[in-house]
Design a protein around this motif. Structure first.
Motif, PDB file in Angstrom:
ATOM      1  N   TYR A  25       0.892  -1.536   0.322  1.00  0.00           N
ATOM      2  CA  TYR A  25      -0.205   0.282   0.161  1.00  0.00           C
ATOM      3  C   TYR A  25       0.836   1.275  -0.306  1.00  0.00           C
TER       4      TYR A  25
ATOM      5  N   PRO B 124       0.000   7.431  -4.715  1.00  0.00           N
ATOM      6  CA  PRO B 124      -1.354   8.581  -3.981  1.00  0.00           C
ATOM      7  C   PRO B 124      -2.214   8.152  -4.518  1.00  0.00           C
ATOM      8  N   GLU B 125      -3.191   8.550  -5.860  1.00  0.00           N
ATOM      9  CA  GLU B 125      -4.287   8.087  -6.341  1.00  0.00           C
ATOM     10  C   GLU B 125      -4.514   6.739  -6.590  1.00  0.00           C
TER      11      GLU B 125
ATOM     12  N   GLN C 281      -3.893   5.111  -3.982  1.00  0.00           N
ATOM     13  CA  GLN C 281      -3.969   5.027  -2.235  1.00  0.00           C
ATOM     14  C   GLN C 281      -5.305   5.117  -1.523  1.00  0.00           C
ATOM     15  N   LYS C 282      -5.885   6.841  -2.885  1.00  0.00           N
ATOM     16  CA  LYS C 282      -7.094   7.018  -2.464  1.00  0.00           C
ATOM     17  C   LYS C 282      -8.316   6.175  -2.615  1.00  0.00           C
ATOM     18  N   CYS C 283      -8.276   4.640  -2.961  1.00  0.00           N
ATOM     19  CA  CYS C 283      -8.969   4.497  -3.901  1.00  0.00           C
ATOM     20  C   CYS C 283      -9.324   2.782  -2.758  1.00  0.00           C
TER      21      CYS C 283
ATOM     22  N   ASP D 157     -13.553   2.304  -3.307  1.00  0.00           N
ATOM     23  CA  ASP D 157     -14.033   3.199  -4.742  1.00  0.00           C
ATOM     24  C   ASP D 157     -13.159   2.137  -5.543  1.00  0.00           C
TER      25      ASP D 157
ATOM     26  N   ASP E 143      -8.496   3.352   0.034  1.00  0.00           N
ATOM     27  CA  ASP E 143      -8.914   4.036   1.375  1.00  0.00           C
ATOM     28  C   ASP E 143     -10.320   4.311   1.243  1.00  0.00           C
ATOM     29  N   ASP E 144     -10.809   5.025  -0.001  1.00  0.00           N
ATOM     30  CA  ASP E 144     -12.356   5.455   0.311  1.00  0.00           C
ATOM     31  C   ASP E 144     -13.110   3.834  -0.386  1.00  0.00           C
TER      32      ASP E 144
END
Length: 374
Positions: A299, A304-305, A307-309, A314, A311-312
């Motif tokens: 992870y 970063p983009e 990781q955000k997926c 999504d 995290d959410d």
């Protein structure tokens, strides 16, 4: 008739006097012998100093007499003045020589009058002796030492802990008198481990108390080693010495105690750090995915983009991010996500391990195409 006068000049042995029952007789005999040996050494040094001064005086006298002879040959006025000075120096040195010779004779006469003792009755005849004795047994192996320590602790653990909690000198001495088997290396080793355990548990007051008793035991063992006796036979001497000693001995004990407590703290810190590392490694092993990768490490290596997926949570956002990435890079990232368990593919694409490793990127692309058709 037997003439016993020959024994008049023999000094009584150091250990023949009767002593009071409360006096530590072996120590008294050792101190008495030591005092006599020191007197003999002082007397010997005095004689050596006199002899050294006499030899130096003779050397200077010989030089002065040589100078007088040389100046006697010359008839010059200055030479006569120097000759007078040289003759006065010669006279002075001759007087000094006579005094030193007299002192040396008195010293030798005094030495003859000194009574004989155990150290002067005989002289060394042989400096080497060969005796058939049984060879010392080999030193115990580490395994044997560990077994011996374990057996000792199983038998005396309760008594060792009790000794470790004592505070006063008299209490410690009495307890060791009642339990002399505790005076040994195994007790000292157990107390050291006990100190480290208490420091790890952050029971620092107790640690410092047990540390004090640890140094007590170590000082007793060192005393026994220096005297070449069994520790059980000399611990009383330690307590007598520590209770009546000068400030220098007390300072030495306290310095060693403070140094030991510092080593205990350092050792406890190392043990805690080691335990933390072992715990972190166990947790990491529990986290490993089917491919043997750590999901946390994977992870943290993602862009970063991505990781955000995660995290959410999504999936659509993840599909969009992958669509914009280079296919090779996206495939590599998704492969590592699967091997770490960060991403679990659908079962319909999980026909083989190889297809599972390579099919994730295609699966995401396929879901994207289906979404466009709809």
């Amino acid at each position: 008739m037997i003439d016993y006068s020959v024994w008049d000049h023999i000094e009584v042995s150091d250990d023949e006097d009767e002593t009071h029952p409360n006096i530590d007789t072996p120590s008294l005999f050792r101190w008495r012998h030591q005092a006599r040996v020191e007197r003999m050494e002082d007397f010997k040094k005095k004689g050596e100093d006199i002899n050294k001064g006499l030899q130096e005086c003779k050397r200077k006298l010989a030089e002065a007499q040589k100078k007088v002879r040389e100046l006697s040959i010359s008839a010059a006025g200055d030479a006569k003045t120097e000759l007078t000075k040289a003759q006065a120096e010669e006279k002075k040195l001759k007087k000094e020589e006579r005094e030193l010779v007299k002192k040396m004779d008195e010293h030798n006469h005094e030495e003859k009058k000194m009574p004989w003792n155990v150290d002067t009755l005989s002289k060394e005849g042989f400096s080497k002796s060969i005796v058939n004795v049984k060879a010392d047994s080999a030193e115990d192996t580490e395994e044997e030492k560990e077994k011996k320590h374990k057996t000792f602790v199983e038998k005396y653990e309760k008594q060792i802990k009790h000794f470790g909690m004592l505070r006063r000198w008299n209490d410690s001495q009495k307890y060791l008198s009642d339990n002399p088997d505790l005076v040994c290396e195994e007790t000292a080793n157990y107390l050291v481990i006990m100190c480290i355990d208490l420091e790890v548990e952050e029971k620092r007051a107790l640690m410092e108390q047990v540390a004090h008793q640890t140094i007590v035991m170590q000082f007793i063992l060192e005393l026994a080693k220096s005297l070449k006796v069994d520790p059980r036979g000399c611990f009383r001497q330690f307590f007598e010495k520590i209770k009546t000693s000068d400030q220098q001995y007390q300072d030495a004990f306290n310095d060693e105690l403070e140094s030991f407590k510092g080593r205990v703290r350092d050792r406890a810190k190392i043990r805690i750090e080691k335990a933390m590392k072992e715990y972190e490694e166990e947790e990491r092993q529990k986290r490993l995915g089917p491919g043997g990768l750590d999901p946390v490490e994977v992870y943290e290596s993602l862009p970063p983009e991505m990781q955000k997926c995660f995290d959410d949570k999504d999936i659509q956002m993840l599909q969009d991010v992958i669509a914009k990435m280079d296919p090779t890079e996206a495939k590599a990232h998704m492969k590592r996500c699967i091997e770490s368990g960060l991403w679990v593919p659908n079962s319909k694409t999980d026909e083989s391990d190889e297809k599972e490793d390579e099919g994730t990127y295609a699966e995401v692309k396929e879901e994207q195409e289906e979404a466009k058709k709809e």
